[in-house]
Scaffold this motif. Structure first.
Motif, mmCIF file in Angstrom:
data_model
loop_
_atom_site.group_PDB
_atom_site.id
_atom_site.type_symbol
_atom_site.label_atom_id
_atom_site.label_comp_id
_atom_site.label_asym_id
_atom_site.label_seq_id
_atom_site.Cartn_x
_atom_site.Cartn_y
_atom_site.Cartn_z
ATOM 1 N N GLU A 165 -35.435 -28.177 39.806
ATOM 2 C CA GLU A 165 -35.599 -29.359 40.645
ATOM 3 C C GLU A 165 -35.860 -30.622 39.818
ATOM 4 O O GLU A 165 -36.191 -31.662 40.356
ATOM 5 N N VAL A 170 -37.090 -32.985 45.965
ATOM 6 C CA VAL A 170 -37.121 -32.203 47.191
ATOM 7 C C VAL A 170 -37.202 -33.167 48.368
ATOM 8 O O VAL A 170 -37.960 -34.131 48.360
ATOM 9 N N GLY A 171 -36.392 -32.892 49.414
ATOM 10 C CA GLY A 171 -36.370 -33.755 50.585
ATOM 11 C C GLY A 171 -35.284 -34.801 50.533
ATOM 12 O O GLY A 171 -35.114 -35.562 51.477
ATOM 13 N N GLU A 183 -29.043 -26.207 54.081
ATOM 14 C CA GLU A 183 -30.251 -26.367 53.275
ATOM 15 C C GLU A 183 -30.142 -27.573 52.345
ATOM 16 O O GLU A 183 -31.119 -28.289 52.104
ATOM 17 N N GLN A 184 -28.947 -27.840 51.850
ATOM 18 C CA GLN A 184 -28.743 -29.015 51.005
ATOM 19 C C GLN A 184 -28.873 -30.293 51.833
ATOM 20 O O GLN A 184 -29.454 -31.277 51.376
ATOM 21 N N GLN A 188 -33.314 -29.350 50.747
ATOM 22 C CA GLN A 188 -33.965 -28.149 50.236
ATOM 23 C C GLN A 188 -33.131 -27.527 49.115
ATOM 24 O O GLN A 188 -32.089 -28.042 48.733
ATOM 25 N N GLU A 189 -33.589 -26.401 48.608
ATOM 26 C CA GLU A 189 -32.915 -25.718 47.509
ATOM 27 C C GLU A 189 -31.512 -25.270 47.905
ATOM 28 O O GLU A 189 -31.315 -24.632 48.945
#
Length: 327
Positions: A165, A170-171, A183-184, A188-189
């Motif tokens: 990361e 993140v976010g 998720e992307q 997120q991961e």
């Protein structure tokens, strides 16, 4: 397609001479370039305005590393690179084939046999990346070049090690909204399963001529990717359940690249055997066109600063520059 150089494009980068522009983006410019001996390459350079930023230099280095990982079978083979140069650059083979979006524009939705062979080959490319713990994160039609020997994945500008990361926050969603994983899109991961989701979206585009979540503003696309069902209208019936499983919102329910490849294609025949005649003809045309292109440099606008003069070697006089700047 190649376009003329601008007045302030460099005349040489390392051992390469730019002869045309292939494209430009937020990170840099890609040139069609040649060596003194005539070898043709695609030469990617970083914009000077960001070359002093350590984070961008790290990203460029990781892009170069990812291109080496995928190799010349599934990607544009790396010829040479200098990530420590004042202006970092990466030279790869010049791939003789159109991006997938241009192939679909030329031929319309591709035949099922083409889509299956294309998908299986791209599973091989992604599998090679994932085996090295690298995820692409921006798989889309313009980043897949279709050659007579198989597709090649390019542009690893936001690829990174799985779970790393450091280069993103993140976010924050990073990528192309129409082909992101849920998720992307949520910031997120994005794991290997995220690349499978993007691959399925790309195959929907190839088979039906439209992305699975339509077009529109980024915010609307990000919402549909996360919460709406994909539009599989126009996808051949036999492919619908295969691609629908890959487009599952839950990454743990998506197949691996190995399993997906087996569902798509049995590996028989040459890749070119599965391509439409119009696409094969375009590939052949590009193979000859690259040698017919005449280098051309656009003149500087009348009100532009004389950047070429300030960047030129000291042995070049201003008078000589004025006569050669538009050559």
């Amino acid at each position: 397609m190649p376009s003329p150089l601008t007045h302030d494009d460099p005349r040489a980068i390392g051992p390469y001479r730019p002869v045309a522009r292939l494209g430009t983006g937020g990170m840099g410019t890609v040139y069609l370039a040649r060596t003194a001996g005539g070898r043709t390459v695609a030469l990617k350079t970083m914009h000077a305005r960001i070359a002093s930023d350590p984070a961008f230099r790290t990203r460029f280095r990781l892009e170069t590393d990812a291109a080496r990982v995928v190799g010349e079978r599934y990607g544009a083979g790396v010829v040479a690179a200098d990530v420590r140069a004042e202006t970092p650059w990466l030279a790869t083979e010049y791939v003789l084939g159109p991006p997938l979006d241009e192939a679909v524009e030329l031929c319309g939705p591709l035949p099922e046999a083409t889509v299956r062979a294309l998908g299986a080959a791209l599973c091989g490319a992604l599998g090679q990346l994932h085996a090295s713990d690298v995820v692409h994160r921006d798989l889309k039609p313009s980043n897949v070049l279709v050659t007579a020997y198989g597709p090649k994945v390019i542009d690893f500008g936001i690829a990174r090690a799985a779970g790393d990361e450091h280069l993103t926050r993140v976010g924050v969603a990073v990528g192309t909204p129409a082909f992101m994983s849920p998720e992307q899109a949520a910031g997120q991961e994005h794991s290997a399963a995220g690349d499978v989701f993007a691959l399925a979206g790309l195959l929907v585009f190839a088979a039906a001529g439209h992305p699975p979540f339509g077009h529109g503003q980024a915010a609307d696309l990000l919402y549909r990717v996360q919460y709406a069902e994909p539009d599989l209208t126009g996808v051949p019936d036999a492919l619908v359940p295969v691609l629908a499983q890959c487009l599952d919102k839950n990454p743990f329910r998506r197949p691996t690249t190995g399993r997906l490849a087996a569902q798509l294609h049995d590996g028989t025949g040459e890749f070119a055997d599965h391509l439409p005649d119009a696409l094969l003809a375009d590939i052949g045309h590009r193979a000859t066109e690259v040698w017919q292109f005449t280098p051309r440099r656009l003149p500087a606008p009348a009100d532009a600063p004389d950047t070429a003069a300030t960047a030129a070697p000291a042995r070049w006089t201003r008078r000589r520059l004025l006569f050669t700047g538009a050559g």
